[in-house]
Write a protein that holds these residues in place. Structure first.
Motif, PDB file in Angstrom:
ATOM      1  N   ARG A 111      16.392   9.989 -23.030  1.00  0.00           N
ATOM      2  CA  ARG A 111      16.716   8.322 -23.041  1.00  0.00           C
ATOM      3  C   ARG A 111      17.431   7.978 -21.723  1.00  0.00           C
ATOM      4  NH1 ARG A 111      20.720   5.169 -23.871  1.00  0.00           N
ATOM      5  NH2 ARG A 111      22.188   6.713 -24.044  1.00  0.00           N
ATOM      6  N   LEU A 112      18.349   8.870 -21.263  1.00  0.00           N
ATOM      7  CA  LEU A 112      18.838   8.322 -20.165  1.00  0.00           C
ATOM      8  C   LEU A 112      18.161   8.561 -18.898  1.00  0.00           C
ATOM      9  CD1 LEU A 112      22.348  10.317 -20.517  1.00  0.00           C
ATOM     10  CD2 LEU A 112      21.957   7.950 -20.832  1.00  0.00           C
ATOM     11  N   LEU A 113      17.095   9.597 -18.904  1.00  0.00           N
ATOM     12  CA  LEU A 113      16.252   9.601 -17.905  1.00  0.00           C
ATOM     13  C   LEU A 113      15.259   8.664 -17.744  1.00  0.00           C
ATOM     14  CD1 LEU A 113      15.492  13.525 -17.869  1.00  0.00           C
ATOM     15  CD2 LEU A 113      16.752  12.235 -16.281  1.00  0.00           C
ATOM     16  N   THR A 114      14.947   7.915 -18.959  1.00  0.00           N
ATOM     17  CA  THR A 114      13.897   6.811 -18.941  1.00  0.00           C
ATOM     18  C   THR A 114      14.445   5.509 -19.042  1.00  0.00           C
ATOM     19  OG1 THR A 114      13.602   7.368 -21.112  1.00  0.00           O
ATOM     20  CG2 THR A 114      12.207   8.644 -19.716  1.00  0.00           C
ATOM     21  N   ASP A 115      15.783   5.543 -19.148  1.00  0.00           N
ATOM     22  CA  ASP A 115      16.523   4.144 -19.381  1.00  0.00           C
ATOM     23  C   ASP A 115      15.971   3.471 -20.796  1.00  0.00           C
ATOM     24  OD1 ASP A 115      18.068   4.379 -16.993  1.00  0.00           O
ATOM     25  OD2 ASP A 115      16.457   3.396 -15.939  1.00  0.00           O
ATOM     26  N   SER A 116      15.864   4.326 -21.700  1.00  0.00           N
ATOM     27  CA  SER A 116      15.412   3.944 -22.993  1.00  0.00           C
ATOM     28  C   SER A 116      14.088   3.132 -23.023  1.00  0.00           C
ATOM     29  CB  SER A 116      16.423   2.991 -23.730  1.00  0.00           C
ATOM     30  OG  SER A 116      17.764   3.736 -23.494  1.00  0.00           O
ATOM     31  N   ARG A 117      13.246   2.989 -22.091  1.00  0.00           N
ATOM     32  CA  ARG A 117      12.019   2.242 -21.905  1.00  0.00           C
ATOM     33  C   ARG A 117      10.873   3.260 -22.222  1.00  0.00           C
ATOM     34  NH1 ARG A 117      13.177  -0.092 -15.730  1.00  0.00           N
ATOM     35  NH2 ARG A 117      14.949  -1.292 -16.268  1.00  0.00           N
ATOM     36  N   PRO A 118       9.816   2.753 -22.868  1.00  0.00           N
ATOM     37  CA  PRO A 118       8.541   3.277 -23.272  1.00  0.00           C
ATOM     38  C   PRO A 118       7.818   3.728 -21.861  1.00  0.00           C
ATOM     39  CG  PRO A 118       8.403   0.879 -23.797  1.00  0.00           C
ATOM     40  CD  PRO A 118       9.733   1.126 -23.214  1.00  0.00           C
ATOM     41  N   VAL A 119       7.127   4.710 -21.925  1.00  0.00           N
ATOM     42  CA  VAL A 119       6.597   5.186 -20.681  1.00  0.00           C
ATOM     43  C   VAL A 119       4.947   5.260 -20.874  1.00  0.00           C
ATOM     44  CG1 VAL A 119       6.227   7.045 -19.158  1.00  0.00           C
ATOM     45  CG2 VAL A 119       8.435   6.375 -19.984  1.00  0.00           C
ATOM     46  N   GLY A 120       3.923   4.587 -20.142  1.00  0.00           N
ATOM     47  CA  GLY A 120       2.781   4.667 -20.307  1.00  0.00           C
ATOM     48  C   GLY A 120       2.262   5.645 -19.486  1.00  0.00           C
ATOM     49  N   SER A 121       1.279   6.271 -20.089  1.00  0.00           N
ATOM     50  CA  SER A 121       0.281   7.224 -19.165  1.00  0.00           C
ATOM     51  C   SER A 121      -0.888   6.591 -18.552  1.00  0.00           C
ATOM     52  CB  SER A 121      -0.066   8.387 -20.025  1.00  0.00           C
ATOM     53  OG  SER A 121      -0.817   9.421 -19.450  1.00  0.00           O
ATOM     54  N   PRO A 122      -1.115   7.235 -17.246  1.00  0.00           N
ATOM     55  CA  PRO A 122      -2.314   6.671 -16.558  1.00  0.00           C
ATOM     56  C   PRO A 122      -3.421   7.211 -17.279  1.00  0.00           C
ATOM     57  CG  PRO A 122      -0.809   7.619 -15.019  1.00  0.00           C
ATOM     58  CD  PRO A 122      -0.299   7.934 -16.347  1.00  0.00           C
ATOM     59  N   PHE A 155       5.882  14.208 -22.240  1.00  0.00           N
ATOM     60  CA  PHE A 155       6.424  13.729 -20.868  1.00  0.00           C
ATOM     61  C   PHE A 155       5.814  14.829 -19.919  1.00  0.00           C
ATOM     62  CE2 PHE A 155       9.298  10.897 -22.912  1.00  0.00           C
ATOM     63  CZ  PHE A 155       9.500   9.932 -22.272  1.00  0.00           C
ATOM     64  N   GLY A 156       5.628  15.770 -20.407  1.00  0.00           N
ATOM     65  CA  GLY A 156       4.883  16.915 -19.443  1.00  0.00           C
ATOM     66  C   GLY A 156       3.888  16.503 -19.012  1.00  0.00           C
ATOM     67  N   THR A 160      -2.206   6.249 -11.439  1.00  0.00           N
ATOM     68  CA  THR A 160      -1.524   5.152 -11.699  1.00  0.00           C
ATOM     69  C   THR A 160      -2.032   4.300 -12.894  1.00  0.00           C
ATOM     70  OG1 THR A 160      -2.255   3.555 -10.081  1.00  0.00           O
ATOM     71  CG2 THR A 160      -0.340   4.939  -9.497  1.00  0.00           C
ATOM     72  N   GLN A 161      -1.693   3.119 -13.359  1.00  0.00           N
ATOM     73  CA  GLN A 161      -2.371   2.537 -14.385  1.00  0.00           C
ATOM     74  C   GLN A 161      -3.531   1.782 -13.799  1.00  0.00           C
ATOM     75  OE1 GLN A 161      -1.100   2.422 -17.605  1.00  0.00           O
ATOM     76  NE2 GLN A 161       0.907   3.581 -17.348  1.00  0.00           N
ATOM     77  N   THR A 162      -3.447   1.534 -12.620  1.00  0.00           N
ATOM     78  CA  THR A 162      -4.614   0.775 -11.891  1.00  0.00           C
ATOM     79  C   THR A 162      -5.817   1.828 -11.544  1.00  0.00           C
ATOM     80  OG1 THR A 162      -3.416   0.567  -9.916  1.00  0.00           O
ATOM     81  CG2 THR A 162      -3.350  -1.211 -11.547  1.00  0.00           C
ATOM     82  N   SER A 163      -5.358   3.038 -11.319  1.00  0.00           N
ATOM     83  CA  SER A 163      -6.232   4.112 -10.802  1.00  0.00           C
ATOM     84  C   SER A 163      -7.644   4.130 -11.598  1.00  0.00           C
ATOM     85  CB  SER A 163      -5.682   5.366 -10.439  1.00  0.00           C
ATOM     86  OG  SER A 163      -4.580   5.423 -10.000  1.00  0.00           O
ATOM     87  N   GLU A 205      -2.091   7.277 -25.022  1.00  0.00           N
ATOM     88  CA  GLU A 205      -1.439   6.879 -23.642  1.00  0.00           C
ATOM     89  C   GLU A 205      -0.063   6.323 -23.612  1.00  0.00           C
ATOM     90  OE1 GLU A 205      -4.697   4.584 -22.642  1.00  0.00           O
ATOM     91  OE2 GLU A 205      -5.948   6.339 -21.695  1.00  0.00           O
ATOM     92  N   TYR A 206       0.668   6.959 -24.436  1.00  0.00           N
ATOM     93  CA  TYR A 206       2.073   5.906 -24.547  1.00  0.00           C
ATOM     94  C   TYR A 206       3.072   7.137 -25.153  1.00  0.00           C
ATOM     95  CZ  TYR A 206       5.569   3.793 -27.136  1.00  0.00           C
ATOM     96  OH  TYR A 206       6.980   3.308 -27.729  1.00  0.00           O
ATOM     97  N   THR A 207       4.250   6.980 -24.548  1.00  0.00           N
ATOM     98  CA  THR A 207       5.598   8.014 -25.308  1.00  0.00           C
ATOM     99  C   THR A 207       6.728   7.209 -25.099  1.00  0.00           C
ATOM    100  OG1 THR A 207       6.321  10.199 -25.372  1.00  0.00           O
ATOM    101  CG2 THR A 207       5.857   9.390 -22.995  1.00  0.00           C
ATOM    102  N   LYS A 208       7.810   7.707 -25.731  1.00  0.00           N
ATOM    103  CA  LYS A 208       8.977   7.161 -25.659  1.00  0.00           C
ATOM    104  C   LYS A 208      10.125   8.328 -25.910  1.00  0.00           C
ATOM    105  CE  LYS A 208      11.556   2.926 -26.778  1.00  0.00           C
ATOM    106  NZ  LYS A 208      11.642   1.974 -27.592  1.00  0.00           N
TER     107      LYS A 208
END
Length: 316
Positions: A133-144, A53-54, A66-69, A235-238
């Motif tokens: 988990r609380l900070l991300t609402d349990s959602r996976p986070v993609g990296s640009p 996440f860092g 962003t994902q579209t950059s 390019e993905y974390t959770k």
């Protein structure tokens, strides 16, 4: 069944080496702590997760990708990658020091048994995971995609991508620097002294608390670097990504001989290759099963690992 393995052997090998180096760096977090304290740092998997996440936060929130950059190039690319690596290592290193202060130091100073410390480490591991988990609402986070995954060359029919080359070369360099630090620096010698004989090291004037904190910090820095390389490649974390990667890295440490830095290197590379080969033959759903089978077999037939004899002599 083996057709895919035969046809794509060199592509799978390169991918396995890259994954193996990520395991090597994570397993150093387990190996360093066990070498000094004779305890497993079960929070190391969450330290890795925080490191990923860092990297994501650096590229997304500091450099505003962003994902579209469009991917970065030239000096901007080098700046983003180096900053992301530094931030991932910093976040993971500080998290590791926090774990040492909260889960280990107070219990150690009170002279509690290993079981209490083990439970404390598991507790802080769960807490770190739940916070994310609380900070991300349990959602996976993609990296640009900051780094364009261009193909540099072809080796024996295998495409060699830029992100894979960076991961292998940079991870190998970080491992080499860490090994030199342990063998040649004054603090490295103190770490090895505490690992060999804690009481004798204290009588010789070694500051035990400083050595243990430094051990956690160095292991955390290596684990954070693994988080950066993981994001660069996948390019993905959770919030729970640390469980899978942590289990695999722990298996790699046990395979090589936990407490043995060189064993972590060979164990990580071996497991990375084995996992990729098994996925090609049996399917990706067997990746976690392969890791578990390796762990069970090592514990049954060679519990000291491939280089376990070094634990008895240098214990570092």
């Amino acid at each position: 069944m083996f057709a895919v393995l035969i046809d794509q052997f060199w592509s799978l090998t390169i991918a396995g080496i890259a994954l193996g180096f990520i395991y090597v760096l994570i397993s150093l977090g387990y190996t360093m702590v066990y070498g000094v304290l004779r305890m497993i740092n079960f929070a190391n998997s969450e330290i890795f997760m925080w490191g990923t996440f860092g990297t994501v936060i650096t590229s997304r929130d500091i450099f505003h990708y962003t994902q579209t950059s469009e991917p970065a190039t030239g000096g901007k690319l080098a700046l983003v990658l180096v900053t992301s690596l530094f931030m991932s290592m910093l976040v993971a290193g500080l998290t590791a020091v926090f774990v040492e202060f909260v889960a280990y130091r107070r219990l150690r100073m009170k002279g509690t048994n290993r079981l209490a410390t083990l439970i404390s480490a598991i507790g802080i591991s769960i807490a770190l995971q739940e916070v994310m988990r609380l900070l991300t609402d349990s959602r996976p986070v993609g990296s640009p995609r900051v780094l364009e995954k261009i193909i540099l060359t072809e080796v024996w029919g295998a495409n060699v991508r830029l992100d894979t080359v960076i991961t292998i070369i940079a991870a190998a360099l970080i491992f080499f620097v860490l090994e030199r630090f342990i063998k040649l620096s004054r603090m490295g010698k103190a770490i090895r002294a505490v690992s060999m004989n804690e009481d004798a090291a204290k009588l010789m004037g070694v500051n035990l608390n400083r050595v243990i904190t430094t051990t956690f910090l160095v292991g955390g820095l290596a684990t954070g670097a693994a988080g950066f390389f993981y994001i660069t490649v996948f390019e993905y974390t959770k919030f729970n990504i640390g469980f899978t990667m942590g289990m695999a890295a722990f298996t790699a440490a046990v395979l090589g001989g936990i407490g043995n830095i060189r064993g972590a290197f060979y164990g990580g590379l071996s497991l990375g290759l084995l996992e990729v080969y098994a996925s090609a033959v049996l399917g990706t759903q067997w990746k976690a099963v392969t890791v578990f089978i390796v762990l069970v077999l090592v514990l049954l037939f060679k519990p000291n690992g491939l280089f376990g004899e070094a634990v008895q002599t240098t214990r570092a």
